[in-house]
Write an enzyme that holds these catalytic residues in place. Structure first.
Site, mmCIF file in Angstrom:
data_model
loop_
_atom_site.group_PDB
_atom_site.id
_atom_site.type_symbol
_atom_site.label_atom_id
_atom_site.label_comp_id
_atom_site.label_asym_id
_atom_site.label_seq_id
_atom_site.Cartn_x
_atom_site.Cartn_y
_atom_site.Cartn_z
ATOM 1 N N SER A 129 -52.522 4.089 -2.816
ATOM 2 C CA SER A 129 -53.922 3.748 -2.617
ATOM 3 C C SER A 129 -54.209 3.246 -1.199
ATOM 4 O O SER A 129 -54.038 3.969 -0.229
ATOM 5 C CB SER A 129 -54.352 2.724 -3.674
ATOM 6 O OG SER A 129 -55.728 2.515 -3.670
ATOM 7 N N ASP A 139 -60.703 4.996 0.688
ATOM 8 C CA ASP A 139 -59.337 4.508 0.860
ATOM 9 C C ASP A 139 -58.388 5.707 0.841
ATOM 10 O O ASP A 139 -58.810 6.860 0.756
ATOM 11 C CB ASP A 139 -58.986 3.469 -0.199
ATOM 12 C CG ASP A 139 -58.923 4.039 -1.604
ATOM 13 O OD1 ASP A 139 -59.500 5.111 -1.841
ATOM 14 O OD2 ASP A 139 -58.307 3.405 -2.483
ATOM 15 N N ASP A 187 -56.398 7.145 -1.224
ATOM 16 C CA ASP A 187 -56.352 8.129 -2.305
ATOM 17 C C ASP A 187 -57.727 8.504 -2.827
ATOM 18 O O ASP A 187 -57.844 9.270 -3.780
ATOM 19 C CB ASP A 187 -55.451 7.650 -3.448
ATOM 20 C CG ASP A 187 -56.048 6.504 -4.248
ATOM 21 O OD1 ASP A 187 -56.809 5.710 -3.669
ATOM 22 O OD2 ASP A 187 -55.748 6.400 -5.457
ATOM 23 N N ASP A 222 -60.198 6.908 -4.422
ATOM 24 C CA ASP A 222 -60.859 6.381 -5.614
ATOM 25 C C ASP A 222 -61.742 5.177 -5.305
ATOM 26 O O ASP A 222 -62.430 4.664 -6.186
ATOM 27 C CB ASP A 222 -59.859 6.058 -6.732
ATOM 28 C CG ASP A 222 -58.850 4.971 -6.363
ATOM 29 O OD1 ASP A 222 -58.852 4.521 -5.194
ATOM 30 O OD2 ASP A 222 -58.055 4.588 -7.235
#
Length: 461
Positions: free
Chosen positions: A114, A253, A255, A257
């Site tokens: 993340s 961010d 990733d 999400d």
């Protein structure tokens, strides 16, 4: 049963340090394949299928260099357990959730840490429905890890394929979450892709809807993910919005999400404010269908704003999986966190940065108003958050039970009275204690939070 590896958001740590190693990922893939095969076998027996079927698993990753190694290890472990694998390559986490559903896979695996730096990596799982795995399934996977790895017979090994049109499929999905007549012509947007998984997705989504798009953080090299860019470092994006006289900036961010926004004046718009914009619009149009779920970290100014507008509000534990759990329990459609996890359950099963940004842009275009104007009616309470890093192996729970720390917290709570609150919690993804204090403007919440953080530091020392 307590879990040894899974935290609030999968398994995460430093690459090369157990369990974030190639051999563990091989075993993890095998363990998951075993659990899926057992569940599929039971399903087939109940429905009397005429032939056996192999579990099918989707694997995607962000742009970390270690993703190549873990992708291969997971693939090998799954194949040894007799599961077929479809490889997506770099793909935002919510895109993997979506493709897990559309390809009718039994599970999806995300290789990502993340918002963490490239030295870290991790694994997150999605169910066939595109939801985070239930705790009991994670516990079942952990129990398989204790068993010796046994490879299926050669004719029962799983196969692997690469899905070449994954990016295009997800781009079209993102566009489908807003009205098909939404056009962003004339809107100047700066995207910050954090050198992460949205770098080849987000620019295309917004350009294809007609926006004038410029990009920072869009050149991943395997080592620069989240490095001074993205939703945890929004300074460069603020500067870019001002320099290019853009209408807004959008920060993802690593990733994809999470999302945070920057208004045309360079001011940050966080997840609480994004929730307010989307909820207010849905409520006004009679499409909210219930209330909104936040977390223990949600600013109480948001709760107050919802109360004034007659919008039910509920707090969940920190973590988007817990937000989704409460949304499902209430059959509500909208929830999220100040960090930028926004779940629009009417169109997506998990936090999706691109989708959430599109919902806000749709409100801007519908109302013909700049971003900051959409926040009328919401006054945030001053809030201070301090992260105290813990030494390796330090027991955060015993620290939080300390009488000395409890006394410091109690003293601050007495000063706040009923006009503020204190929250201490261990991070679910990093070795940190998070200290949060919020209150009315007359309080110096920064000094109060620092007093508590100093007490934590003293106990650690």
């Amino acid at each position: 049963m307590s879990r040894r590896y899974f935290g609030t958001d999968g398994i995460r740590g430093t690459v090369g340090e157990y369990p974030i190693t190639a051999d563990f990922m091989l075993k993890l893939g095998w363990a998951m394949g075993r659990v899926l095969a057992r569940k599929l076998s039971g399903h087939q027996a109940r429905h009397k299928f005429s032939q056996s079927m192999r579990p099918k698993v989707i694997i995607g990753k962000d742009t970390r260099i270690s993703g190549y190694m873990f992708e291969s290890a997971l693939e090998a472990g799954l194949s040894a357990a007799g599961a077929d694998v479809s490889l997506l390559g770099p793909m935002p986490t919510p895109g993997i959730a979506y493709l897990t559903r559309t390809f009718r896979a039994d599970a999806g695996i995300v290789i990502s840490a993340s918002h963490n730096p490239y030295q870290d990596n991790g694994i997150k799982f999605f169910s066939a429905e595109g939801l985070k795995l239930a705790d009991e399934v994670e516990t079942e996977i952990e129990s398989e890890l204790d068993k010796p790895l046994e490879t299926m017979a050669p004719n029962q090994l799983g196969k692997a394929v690469r899905i070449n049109d994954a990016a295009g499929r997800y781009i079209e999905f993102c566009k489908s979450t807003v009205h098909n007549r939404l056009e962003l012509h004339g809107l100047r947007i700066v995207l910050d892709c954090a050198h992460g998984a949205t770098y080849h997705i987000a620019p295309n989504v917004f350009r294809e809807l007609g926006a004038d798009v410029s990009v920072i953080g869009g050149e991943p090299d395997g080592l620069n993910i989240n490095q001074d860019v993205g939703s945890t470092h929004t300074g460069r994006l603020s500067e870019a919005v001002l320099a290019r006289q853009a209408d807004l900036g959008i920060a993802f961010d690593g990733d994809g999400d999470r999302v945070l926004l920057i208004d045309r004046h360079g001011k940050l718009v966080d997840g609480d404010e994004i929730l307010y914009i989307i909820a207010r619009d849905l409520h006004a149009r009679g499409k909210l269908n219930g209330g909104v779920v936040g977390t223990l970290m949600t600013n109480f100014g948001l709760a107050a704003a919802f109360e004034k507008q007659g919008i039910p509000f509920e707090r969940a534990k920190v973590g988007d999986r817990y937000v989704v759990e409460r949304l499902l329990a209430n059959d509500w459609l909208l929830g999220g966190e100040a960090s930028g996890h926004i779940v629009c359950r009417n169109v997506q099963t998990t936090g999706d940065g691109i989708v959430a940004a599109l919902q806000v842009l749709a409100v801007m275009m519908r109302e013909g108003a700049p971003l900051e104007q959409l926040l009328d009616g919401f006054e945030k309470a001053p809030q201070s958050l301090i992260n105290v890093r813990l030494p390796a192996g330090f027991d955060a729970r015993s620290l939080l039970d300390s009488q000395a720390l409890r006394q410091t917290v109690s003293s601050v709570e007495d000063e706040l009275g009923g006009s503020g609150r204190v929250l201490l919690r261990p991070s679910g993804t990093e070795p940190l204690i998070r200290v949060m204090v919020e209150g009315r403007p007359r309080f110096d919440v920064q000094a109060m939070a620092q007093r508590i953080a100093d007490s934590v530091e003293t106990l650690i020392a």
